[in-house]
Design a protein around this motif. Structure first.
Motif, PDB file in Angstrom:
ATOM      1  N   ASN A   1     121.685  50.727 -71.153  1.00 47.27           N
ATOM      2  CA  ASN A   1     122.789  49.959 -70.575  1.00 47.27           C
ATOM      3  C   ASN A   1     123.104  48.725 -71.404  1.00 47.27           C
ATOM      4  O   ASN A   1     124.265  48.309 -71.497  1.00 47.27           O
ATOM      5  CB  ASN A   1     122.455  49.554 -69.143  1.00 47.27           C
ATOM      6  N   GLU A   2     122.077  48.143 -72.021  1.00 47.16           N
ATOM      7  CA  GLU A   2     122.309  46.975 -72.874  1.00 47.16           C
ATOM      8  C   GLU A   2     123.080  47.373 -74.142  1.00 47.16           C
ATOM      9  O   GLU A   2     124.003  46.670 -74.561  1.00 47.16           O
ATOM     10  CB  GLU A   2     120.978  46.330 -73.241  1.00 47.16           C
ATOM     11  N   TYR A   3     122.710  48.507 -74.736  1.00 51.47           N
ATOM     12  CA  TYR A   3     123.485  49.012 -75.869  1.00 51.47           C
ATOM     13  C   TYR A   3     124.947  49.227 -75.452  1.00 51.47           C
ATOM     14  O   TYR A   3     125.881  48.873 -76.182  1.00 51.47           O
ATOM     15  CB  TYR A   3     122.897  50.336 -76.368  1.00 51.47           C
ATOM     16  N   LYS A   4     125.129  49.790 -74.278  1.00 55.13           N
ATOM     17  CA  LYS A   4     126.476  50.078 -73.788  1.00 55.13           C
ATOM     18  C   LYS A   4     127.265  48.789 -73.587  1.00 55.13           C
ATOM     19  O   LYS A   4     128.453  48.714 -73.926  1.00 55.13           O
ATOM     20  CB  LYS A   4     126.393  50.864 -72.478  1.00 55.13           C
ATOM     21  N   ARG A   5     126.635  47.739 -73.045  1.00 57.06           N
ATOM     22  CA  ARG A   5     127.313  46.445 -72.841  1.00 57.06           C
ATOM     23  C   ARG A   5     127.769  45.851 -74.174  1.00 57.06           C
ATOM     24  O   ARG A   5     128.886  45.330 -74.287  1.00 57.06           O
ATOM     25  CB  ARG A   5     126.375  45.473 -72.141  1.00 57.06           C
ATOM     26  N   ARG A   6     126.901  45.952 -75.169  1.00 60.51           N
ATOM     27  CA  ARG A   6     127.250  45.387 -76.482  1.00 60.51           C
ATOM     28  C   ARG A   6     128.413  46.147 -77.118  1.00 60.51           C
ATOM     29  O   ARG A   6     129.308  45.544 -77.720  1.00 60.51           O
ATOM     30  CB  ARG A   6     126.021  45.406 -77.380  1.00 60.51           C
ATOM     31  N   VAL A   7     128.404  47.482 -76.975  1.00 58.41           N
ATOM     32  CA  VAL A   7     129.491  48.281 -77.536  1.00 58.41           C
ATOM     33  C   VAL A   7     130.800  48.010 -76.784  1.00 58.41           C
ATOM     34  O   VAL A   7     131.867  47.875 -77.398  1.00 58.41           O
ATOM     35  CB  VAL A   7     129.128  49.776 -77.490  1.00 58.41           C
ATOM     36  N   GLU A   8     130.723  47.909 -75.453  1.00 55.16           N
ATOM     37  CA  GLU A   8     131.918  47.628 -74.664  1.00 55.16           C
ATOM     38  C   GLU A   8     132.478  46.247 -75.006  1.00 55.16           C
ATOM     39  O   GLU A   8     133.699  46.036 -75.013  1.00 55.16           O
ATOM     40  CB  GLU A   8     131.594  47.701 -73.169  1.00 55.16           C
ATOM     41  N   TYR A   9     131.603  45.300 -75.302  1.00 56.47           N
ATOM     42  CA  TYR A   9     132.066  43.960 -75.692  1.00 56.47           C
ATOM     43  C   TYR A   9     132.814  44.026 -77.019  1.00 56.47           C
ATOM     44  O   TYR A   9     133.884  43.392 -77.172  1.00 56.47           O
ATOM     45  CB  TYR A   9     130.867  43.026 -75.795  1.00 56.47           C
ATOM     46  N   LEU A  10     132.290  44.788 -77.971  1.00 55.96           N
ATOM     47  CA  LEU A  10     132.980  44.936 -79.255  1.00 55.96           C
ATOM     48  C   LEU A  10     134.343  45.606 -79.061  1.00 55.96           C
ATOM     49  O   LEU A  10     135.349  45.185 -79.658  1.00 55.96           O
ATOM     50  CB  LEU A  10     132.123  45.767 -80.217  1.00 55.96           C
ATOM     51  N   ARG A  11     134.365  46.641 -78.221  1.00 56.09           N
ATOM     52  CA  ARG A  11     135.642  47.331 -77.980  1.00 56.09           C
ATOM     53  C   ARG A  11     136.650  46.392 -77.305  1.00 56.09           C
ATOM     54  O   ARG A  11     137.840  46.400 -77.632  1.00 56.09           O
ATOM     55  CB  ARG A  11     135.395  48.554 -77.100  1.00 56.09           C
ATOM     56  N   GLY A  12     136.163  45.547 -76.393  1.00 56.58           N
ATOM     57  CA  GLY A  12     137.051  44.579 -75.747  1.00 56.58           C
ATOM     58  C   GLY A  12     137.579  43.547 -76.721  1.00 56.58           C
ATOM     59  O   GLY A  12     138.747  43.136 -76.635  1.00 56.58           O
ATOM     60  N   LEU A  13     136.725  43.118 -77.672  1.00 59.01           N
ATOM     61  CA  LEU A  13     137.183  42.156 -78.685  1.00 59.01           C
ATOM     62  C   LEU A  13     138.269  42.766 -79.567  1.00 59.01           C
ATOM     63  O   LEU A  13     139.256  42.091 -79.920  1.00 59.01           O
ATOM     64  CB  LEU A  13     135.997  41.700 -79.549  1.00 59.01           C
ATOM     65  N   ILE A  14     138.091  44.035 -79.926  1.00 60.77           N
ATOM     66  CA  ILE A  14     139.099  44.700 -80.762  1.00 60.77           C
ATOM     67  C   ILE A  14     140.435  44.773 -80.028  1.00 60.77           C
ATOM     68  O   ILE A  14     141.495  44.500 -80.609  1.00 60.77           O
ATOM     69  CB  ILE A  14     138.608  46.116 -81.157  1.00 60.77           C
ATOM     70  N   GLU A  15     140.395  45.118 -78.722  1.00 63.50           N
ATOM     71  CA  GLU A  15     141.626  45.175 -77.942  1.00 63.50           C
ATOM     72  C   GLU A  15     142.241  43.791 -77.779  1.00 63.50           C
ATOM     73  O   GLU A  15     143.469  43.641 -77.801  1.00 63.50           O
ATOM     74  CB  GLU A  15     141.343  45.796 -76.566  1.00 63.50           C
ATOM     75  N   ALA A  16     141.397  42.771 -77.619  1.00 67.03           N
ATOM     76  CA  ALA A  16     141.912  41.411 -77.456  1.00 67.03           C
ATOM     77  C   ALA A  16     142.585  40.911 -78.732  1.00 67.03           C
ATOM     78  O   ALA A  16     143.593  40.200 -78.676  1.00 67.03           O
ATOM     79  CB  ALA A  16     140.774  40.475 -77.056  1.00 67.03           C
TER      80      ALA A  16
ATOM     81  N   GLU B   1     137.019  49.727 -85.850  1.00 64.55           N
ATOM     82  CA  GLU B   1     137.358  50.497 -84.653  1.00 64.55           C
ATOM     83  C   GLU B   1     136.729  51.886 -84.709  1.00 64.55           C
ATOM     84  O   GLU B   1     136.258  52.420 -83.684  1.00 64.55           O
ATOM     85  CB  GLU B   1     138.872  50.583 -84.506  1.00 64.55           C
ATOM     86  N   LYS B   2     136.684  52.481 -85.904  1.00 66.03           N
ATOM     87  CA  LYS B   2     136.052  53.796 -86.050  1.00 66.03           C
ATOM     88  C   LYS B   2     134.546  53.702 -85.790  1.00 66.03           C
ATOM     89  O   LYS B   2     133.950  54.605 -85.179  1.00 66.03           O
ATOM     90  CB  LYS B   2     136.308  54.338 -87.458  1.00 66.03           C
TER      91      LYS B   2
ATOM     92  N   ALA C   1     142.309  34.390 -73.307  1.00 61.26           N
ATOM     93  CA  ALA C   1     142.194  34.845 -71.918  1.00 61.26           C
ATOM     94  C   ALA C   1     141.505  36.204 -71.832  1.00 61.26           C
ATOM     95  O   ALA C   1     140.643  36.445 -70.966  1.00 61.26           O
ATOM     96  CB  ALA C   1     143.576  34.919 -71.279  1.00 61.26           C
ATOM     97  N   ALA C   2     141.875  37.092 -72.738  1.00 57.09           N
ATOM     98  CA  ALA C   2     141.253  38.411 -72.738  1.00 57.09           C
ATOM     99  C   ALA C   2     139.779  38.321 -73.107  1.00 57.09           C
ATOM    100  O   ALA C   2     138.931  39.014 -72.532  1.00 57.09           O
ATOM    101  CB  ALA C   2     141.980  39.333 -73.701  1.00 57.09           C
ATOM    102  N   GLY C   3     139.456  37.462 -74.077  1.00 59.19           N
ATOM    103  CA  GLY C   3     138.062  37.308 -74.485  1.00 59.19           C
ATOM    104  C   GLY C   3     137.197  36.719 -73.388  1.00 59.19           C
ATOM    105  O   GLY C   3     136.050  37.124 -73.193  1.00 59.19           O
ATOM    106  N   GLN C   4     137.748  35.770 -72.631  1.00 60.62           N
ATOM    107  CA  GLN C   4     136.984  35.153 -71.546  1.00 60.62           C
ATOM    108  C   GLN C   4     136.750  36.118 -70.389  1.00 60.62           C
ATOM    109  O   GLN C   4     135.795  35.957 -69.627  1.00 60.62           O
ATOM    110  CB  GLN C   4     137.704  33.899 -71.045  1.00 60.62           C
ATOM    111  N   SER C   5     137.629  37.083 -70.235  1.00 59.28           N
ATOM    112  CA  SER C   5     137.471  38.047 -69.134  1.00 59.28           C
ATOM    113  C   SER C   5     136.440  39.123 -69.444  1.00 59.28           C
ATOM    114  O   SER C   5     136.058  39.883 -68.557  1.00 59.28           O
ATOM    115  CB  SER C   5     138.816  38.708 -68.822  1.00 59.28           C
ATOM    116  N   LEU C   6     135.996  39.180 -70.701  1.00 59.96           N
ATOM    117  CA  LEU C   6     135.005  40.208 -71.059  1.00 59.96           C
ATOM    118  C   LEU C   6     133.630  39.829 -70.526  1.00 59.96           C
ATOM    119  O   LEU C   6     133.231  38.667 -70.589  1.00 59.96           O
ATOM    120  CB  LEU C   6     134.928  40.352 -72.583  1.00 59.96           C
TER     121      LEU C   6
END
Length: 242
Positions: free
Chosen positions: A57-72, A31-32, A83-88
């Motif tokens: 923007n591609e770097y940003k998408r990859r980082v946002e995907y990682l952050r979404g996985l951590i939250e999921a 997470e850090k 469900a949370a992973g599929q919504s990413l």
């Protein structure tokens, strides 16, 4: 030449995707690392040697995907995680899948793991009263997660609408100024044409007057010369030869 911040971003992003692919979400460093990646992207945008906007923007998408996985992964049940992973949104743009194989592999592994965990949960023991309460909490967590996502999307849409409104206002002001400028230029052209017409008429009249005076002067000179010759012949007749 690739800037140093982009090199660090690539290395740390690859390390985070490897940790996520190995299901190391309990590692507090992950997470850090994602927070550091977000800082790298902000710093990369300010760099004088930054890459094109598509790459950023591609770097940003990859980082946002990682952050979404951590939250999921923080959700209590496999169904909620799935469900949370599929919504990413996918971390990889379709036309550039071959350039980011690690991100695509992480996406496939995550979906497969979530489906496996959900299948195990469905094929498990009968649900007790305690688990039923936990299931209700899972549903509430999923609903809350999706509600938060919808709120974020609504905020983004409002921001986009405000931005479009501001751009439309700026464009309208520019068009209005251009119209005023064109009107002023048209009026100036009309005035110049009118002045030119007046000066042309005046010049024509002056030319006509000068031609008339010239003709009269020439005629007077011819008559005077004729009379002078007649007078000269009268005063000095031709002598007869002896």
């Amino acid at each position: 030449m690739i800037p140093r911040v982009e090199i660090n971003l690539k290395r740390l992003l690859h390390q985070c995707e490897t940790m996520a692919a190995n299901n190391r979400f309990e590692d507090w460093r992950l997470e850090k690392y994602v927070v550091a990646l977000q800082d790298y992207i902000v710093e990369l945008r300010k760099s004088s040697r930054k890459p094109d906007e598509v790459t950023i923007n591609e770097y940003k998408r990859r980082v946002e995907y990682l952050r979404g996985l951590i939250e999921a992964e923080k959700l209590p049940s496999a169904s909620a995680k799935s469900a949370a992973g599929q919504s990413l949104p996918s971390p990889v743009i379709k036309r550039r899948v071959s350039e980011n194989a690690s991100s695509r592999q992480l996406e496939i592994q995550t979906k497969s793991r979530h489906e496996t965990e959900k299948r195990k949960q469905l094929l498990g023991q009968p649900v007790s009263a305690k688990k039923q309460a936990g299931g209700a909490e899972d549903i509430d967590a999923v609903i809350k997660y999706h509600r938060d996502k919808q709120d974020k999307l609504a905020e983004q849409m409002i921001a986009y609408a405000q931005n479009m409104k501001q751009n439309a206002q700026v464009a309208s002001d520019i068009i209005h100024k251009d119209i005023v400028t064109i009107k002023e230029a048209t009026q100036l052209v009309d005035k110049n044409q009118s002045d030119l017409r007046v000066e042309s008429d005046r010049l024509s009249k002056n030319l006509a007057k000068s031609c008339n005076w010239g003709m009269w002067i020439l005629l007077a000179l011819v008559v005077g010369l004729f009379m002078f010759m007649v007078l000269f012949m009268r005063l000095f007749p031709k002598r007869k030869l002896a």
